[in-house]
Motif scaffolding. Sequence first.
Motif, mmCIF file in Angstrom:
data_model
loop_
_atom_site.group_PDB
_atom_site.id
_atom_site.type_symbol
_atom_site.label_atom_id
_atom_site.label_comp_id
_atom_site.label_asym_id
_atom_site.label_seq_id
_atom_site.Cartn_x
_atom_site.Cartn_y
_atom_site.Cartn_z
ATOM 1 N N ASN A 46 -0.757 -21.714 -21.356
ATOM 2 C CA ASN A 46 -0.152 -20.269 -21.068
ATOM 3 C C ASN A 46 -1.193 -19.313 -21.517
ATOM 4 O OD1 ASN A 46 1.314 -18.070 -20.077
ATOM 5 N ND2 ASN A 46 2.882 -18.912 -19.670
ATOM 6 N N TYR A 47 -1.755 -18.336 -20.719
ATOM 7 C CA TYR A 47 -2.937 -17.538 -20.952
ATOM 8 C C TYR A 47 -2.861 -16.624 -21.187
ATOM 9 C CZ TYR A 47 -5.618 -21.514 -18.814
ATOM 10 O OH TYR A 47 -6.678 -22.645 -18.887
ATOM 11 N N GLY A 48 -1.637 -16.258 -20.229
ATOM 12 C CA GLY A 48 -0.407 -14.746 -21.454
ATOM 13 C C GLY A 48 -0.099 -14.185 -20.269
ATOM 14 N N THR A 49 -1.563 -13.737 -19.749
ATOM 15 C CA THR A 49 -1.721 -12.437 -18.657
ATOM 16 C C THR A 49 -2.110 -12.939 -17.832
ATOM 17 O OG1 THR A 49 -4.043 -11.386 -19.804
ATOM 18 C CG2 THR A 49 -2.244 -10.669 -20.811
ATOM 19 N N PRO A 50 -2.078 -11.792 -16.441
ATOM 20 C CA PRO A 50 -2.967 -13.067 -15.381
ATOM 21 C C PRO A 50 -4.013 -12.748 -14.578
ATOM 22 C CG PRO A 50 -0.706 -11.347 -14.663
ATOM 23 C CD PRO A 50 -0.655 -11.311 -16.705
ATOM 24 N N ARG A 51 -4.325 -13.419 -13.945
ATOM 25 C CA ARG A 51 -5.931 -13.316 -13.921
ATOM 26 C C ARG A 51 -6.519 -12.050 -13.333
ATOM 27 N NH1 ARG A 51 -9.327 -17.649 -12.880
ATOM 28 N NH2 ARG A 51 -7.552 -19.060 -12.988
ATOM 29 N N ARG A 52 -7.687 -11.855 -13.655
ATOM 30 C CA ARG A 52 -7.977 -10.376 -13.636
ATOM 31 C C ARG A 52 -9.163 -10.867 -12.328
ATOM 32 N NH1 ARG A 52 -3.338 -8.728 -13.633
ATOM 33 N NH2 ARG A 52 -3.204 -7.316 -15.229
ATOM 34 N N GLU A 53 -9.361 -10.632 -11.085
ATOM 35 C CA GLU A 53 -11.376 -10.106 -10.482
ATOM 36 C C GLU A 53 -11.825 -9.025 -10.247
ATOM 37 O OE1 GLU A 53 -9.955 -12.024 -6.155
ATOM 38 O OE2 GLU A 53 -9.051 -13.681 -7.371
#
Lengths: 970, 75
Positions: free
Chosen positions: A8-15
């Motif tokens: 779980n990467y903890g925070t959403p992916r940003r583009e």
Amino acid sequence: MASVNPINYGTPRRESDTQVMLEIDGRSVTVPEGTSVMRAAIESGIDVPKLCASDNVEPFGSCRLCLVEIEGKRGYPASCTTEVAEGMEVRTVSDKLNQLRRGVIELYLSDHPGASKVETGDVGDDELLRLARDLDVREVRYDKDGRNHQDAVIDDSNPYFDFDSSRCIVCSRCVRACDEVQGTFALTVDGRGFASMISAGTDSDDFLNSECVSCGACVQACPTEALVEKNVIEQGMPERSVTTTCAYCGVGCSFNAELKGDEVVRMVPAKEGKANHGHSCVKGRFAWGYTNHPDRITKPMVRDKITDPWREVSWDEAMSFAVERINGIRDKHGSTALGAITSSRCTNEETYLVQKMARAVFGTNNVDTCARVCHSPTGYGLNSTFGTSAGTQDFDSVEKSDVILVIGANPTDAHPVFASQMKKRLREGARLIVVDPRAIDLVRSPHVAAEHHLQLQPGTNVALVNALAHTVLAEGLENRAFVEQRCDVEEYDAWREFILREENSPEHTAQYTGVPADALREAARLYATGGNAAIYYGLGVTEHSQGSTMVMGMANIAMATGNIGRPGVGVNPLRGQNNVQGSCDMGSFPHELPGYRHISDQGVRDIYEAEWGVKLDDEPGLRIPNMIDAATGGTFKALYVQGEDILQSDPNIKHIAAGLAAMECVIIQDIFLNETASYAHVFLPGSTFLEKDGTFTNAERRINRVRKIRTAPGGYADWEVTQMLAQALGYPMNYGHPSEIMDEIARTTPTFRGVSFDKIDALGSVQWPCNDEHPEGTPVMHVDNFVRGKGKFMLTPFVPTDERANRRFPLLLTTGRILSQYNVGAQTRRTANRLWHAEDWLELHPSDAEVRGIKDGTLVAVASRMGETTLRAKVSERMTPGVVYTTFHFPETAANVITTEYSDWATECPEYKVTAVEVRPCNTLSEWQRRYMDTRDQMQRIEGNQSVRAPDTVAASVEEASDDDWEPAE
Amino acid sequence: MDDEKMVRQANQIAQYFSAYPEDRAKEGVRGHIRKFWEPRMRTQLINYAGAGGEGLHPLVLWAATQLQDEAGQPV
Ligand code: SF4
Ligand code: SF4
Ligand code: FES
């Protein structure tokens, strides 16, 4: 939840176009601007302890476990809420950090039972306990008395999960999941500080009676065992997981089936799933218990006459029995007396085999599928205008839409995961137009409201779409450049002349649609000028006598306004069943070979004749209703049905029953003794999605893998049963694995040329067309050219249906479905989902109820010119006066006793959405229902068994339920 | 299928195509029935039209004559 796939990467992916370089624990890391320090660390393989952060919700920064040290910054910032910066130097481990983290854990443990409630699994499903172990926290120095929730009562009202607030750390991951991921806003944090508590926010304050739709996102989000699946408590922690695809709706969610041995413990939506991005609904996540249901038939059965009891036999005997009957009928009446029905619940490979069986083994094109009764008009309409029946977009396209036009679809109930994605976009500011006789949830729900709700009369879609087009053209809002460049201009001019006629003006059509001209004009302007505009539609479009015309009408306005061929726009059918797209693709229609190629095309027949080694008939075969007609007419005698229940799902049950009764050999292959099986002579036990390998194709043309977890109780997957029958009939069908069937499909079908199991395994999924031109598939169709070359505008004359309200039948009945149940309900009725919907009911407007003396819960008779049935009433402002509504999930309701034989002009898709009826209070079942219930048990008897149904699942008859028990559910 | 249902279904097809100019409408109806109706249904239509074709839309009557002429021919 401590998933078996734990990253779980903890925070959403940003583009972002800008990349940022920083150093974490001495390692150089590059990530898009806007990424959190936590995500940057975890992506580069450095674990950071966390409790309140999860990569599917925005960071919140409450638990303080993820603290880091940053060169040049004072203190210990939370890595989940700190964004990366160029040249930043981060340390995630130090003695000081460990000491701080241990302190936090101790604090949390002071108000926590301290041990997992999952018996076998040391830290169980609890990340807090796992962190305590990893950080070596052995004792809690804080005072355990006072200010704690350790005496709190467990809320076990939901049939699938418990809420135990003694384990809650008030991190609000559940609240954020419900808001941001699901979009239901059912949970709140009550109180402040140490007294704060998560609450489902109702008077009785339990999950079952709250707004909760049981999607399970909160359970998945919860880092402790505060919210945990009942199954995990009962069965223990899963040990491994297999990625597969949901077998319910056309969204086609990917799941990790988490297993203990060969038993499923829970289904966890896969983050990598491109259709669902880690989300799911109650059906996919929780309602798979039917796969183990005692009603499952596990042995083949035969009987001479449908009045005989079933006799359990060996596979060999069942096959010989079937072969003898089929050959006998073929010798006497020829191949045209035989036919097959493919299933939209089975895999592509299985469906392909059933149509191959019909064409190559039976020697007939009499093969059809349940899409006949749902999306066949989509095929006809989109093919005529765009050149392919495929929906134009992928689901993610909605994230780029500015205007969303929902017509005759109810995504929050029927396609819930896509609805969540749509609602998210609406919360971001996209504008919504709803066209529906009923005020569906989307019209008004938390933080989402339709700007326009065009509440039209059933049966007037075409008048409405023509009026939208008229407004666009009359007010000069069309995209002339797009039309000239991309479309056939001569056809456009003819269409333009037609649409601009006065009969298509909103002022004129209002008399049919009931939609005021002003409201309609405003909606048209918004669609044409509001930016990227996308149409999403469902069976409220197709299941009409003008279903195909309406599909063309929507395609026309999309072309006229240039809303086609890029992300954010398009014309999108929301398909009902998991593999209805696939079953159509695989050649399930009587006039088409796989890939939608007409049977009269010699070139296409050549391909299959060479592959299959037989001569193919070049004439179109019978559609389902034609098979039934031909059966009552005496020229159609044998039917092989895989995984469909036409007696319950098709219109005018009495006629279907007569047709089935006239046949000499009905072979049903299914997991349960379904309603159609009452008329069958051979029953072959089928397999569920957990018991086979193969692929399903969802509504966005995405081919997803189905993976076998265990062997079917009958011993064979459905494709193996079809193959066995083909072999018994003397045809050499010898596949070793479904991947070989897909290889054959790819070999013979241009749009599938590049598809293989290996490719799907490598890419996760692939959207057809997938070929040399698009080796990794095609998310958005018609980008530079339409499949047919130039887009073709089709004329769309409005023809009012013959089915009209009149003095005797003054109300219009329309049908639909609800979230917790699925189609004919064979699966969902056999799960705890019954708690939400234990019977079908009739919704009607208070004014229609009042003049008839009907109250909430009154038993009412609904009569049409076809027949009559009894169910309970639910008085509801959602309905427009004059229109009533019911679902068709329960056979006892027999809603299709009242629907008529009227159908779409082009495809014979039944007109489920319009039946003129009268409603009156009554206190008994209809004659049909009584006779049906009496004979059903008789027709489903198995020799030596008292009953084939486990007693507790015999559907509660309407008579048994007392009025007091009954409560309308939403 | 009973004649009444067949007449209704055939007429529905004609009603759609009648929005087009006559030649295209005729071809539309013929082509649709040829492409989607199984031979038994086409025969029923041809026979019914031959027996007077009561209630059939003029476009369907025309199509039925055509279908009879080309019976056995590919689409
Ligand atoms: S199950 Fe879904 S809808 Fe219910 S509270 Fe949890 S997130 Fe919200
Ligand atoms: S229930 Fe779970 S997710 Fe929700 S606040 Fe409590 S610990 Fe966090
Ligand atoms: S994970 Fe960052 S503050 Fe909780």
